[in-house]
Write an enzyme that holds these catalytic residues in place. Sequence first.
Site, PDB file in Angstrom:
ATOM      1  N   ARG A   1       0.809  -1.225   0.000  1.00  0.00           N
ATOM      2  CA  ARG A   1       0.000   0.000   0.000  1.00  0.00           C
ATOM      3  C   ARG A   1       0.842   1.275   0.000  1.00  0.00           C
ATOM      4  NH1 ARG A   1      -4.252  -0.378   4.648  1.00  0.00           N
ATOM      5  NH2 ARG A   1      -2.759  -1.737   5.672  1.00  0.00           N
ATOM      6  N   MET A   2       2.165   1.135   0.130  1.00  0.00           N
ATOM      7  CA  MET A   2       3.019   2.317   0.039  1.00  0.00           C
ATOM      8  C   MET A   2       3.155   2.761  -1.420  1.00  0.00           C
ATOM      9  SD  MET A   2       3.847   3.208   3.101  1.00  0.00           S
ATOM     10  CE  MET A   2       5.105   4.452   2.828  1.00  0.00           C
TER      11      MET A   2
END
Length: 252
Positions: free
Chosen positions: A18-19
Amino acid sequence: AMIPRPSVVILAAGLGKRMKSTRAKVLHTVLGKPMVVYVVEAAIPIAGKAIVVVVGNQAEEVQREVAMRADVMFALQDRQLGTGHAVQCALPHLPAECEEIMVLCGDVPLINSTTLMTLVVEHTRVRRDVTLLAVDMDRPQGYGRVLLGPGGQVMGIVEEADATDEQRAIRTINSGIYCINRRFLEEALPRLTNENAQGEYYLTDIIRIGHQSGKKVGAAWALHPNEVLGINTPQDLARVEAILKGQAVDMA
């Protein structure tokens, strides 16, 4: 009596999809310093050199960045099979004489040594098998809720997706930080299963195993919700940087 020094295991193997980045999550910098280094620095007053950082994604780079700044050990988790498996990978590297093991996440850079010391002291004073670090939040959305019994013992952790409306109203959440008696940990790890949506071995399950087998399972509280903020997204990272700069509105 002297508080026995625990060993510390820091989980730093994940990629962190999710980064939205190809860099391993714990290498993302917070005010110019890789986030995992903040966690290592918080652990040193607790454990000295008895710290094992579990690496996996971009293992060599994570190891290099940490080793430049601290004298710790490393364990390789070659396949990402979950947090329980990561701790299993660390066990052989821990000093034989260590009786208590603290498990920290490499993506929680605001954790501080004072809180970790409180966790160790409470865990050892009450002679628990496992103590989790809990925190009370006004808006606990997204976190696993801690189910407490009448005597303050921890009965279990329920993930939000599995929680009833009544359980969702619980404001005490699990930080994912634990102090665990080594003998109990060695007993419990082989009993973890990967029968869940992710197909991973979760360390969280040892709370249920401990409760079901009559072990002493309890909680210690972090004083401030910010301390246990995990970084999963670029937004989380920006928020932690703002807090460190002292500009943040307290959102917890």
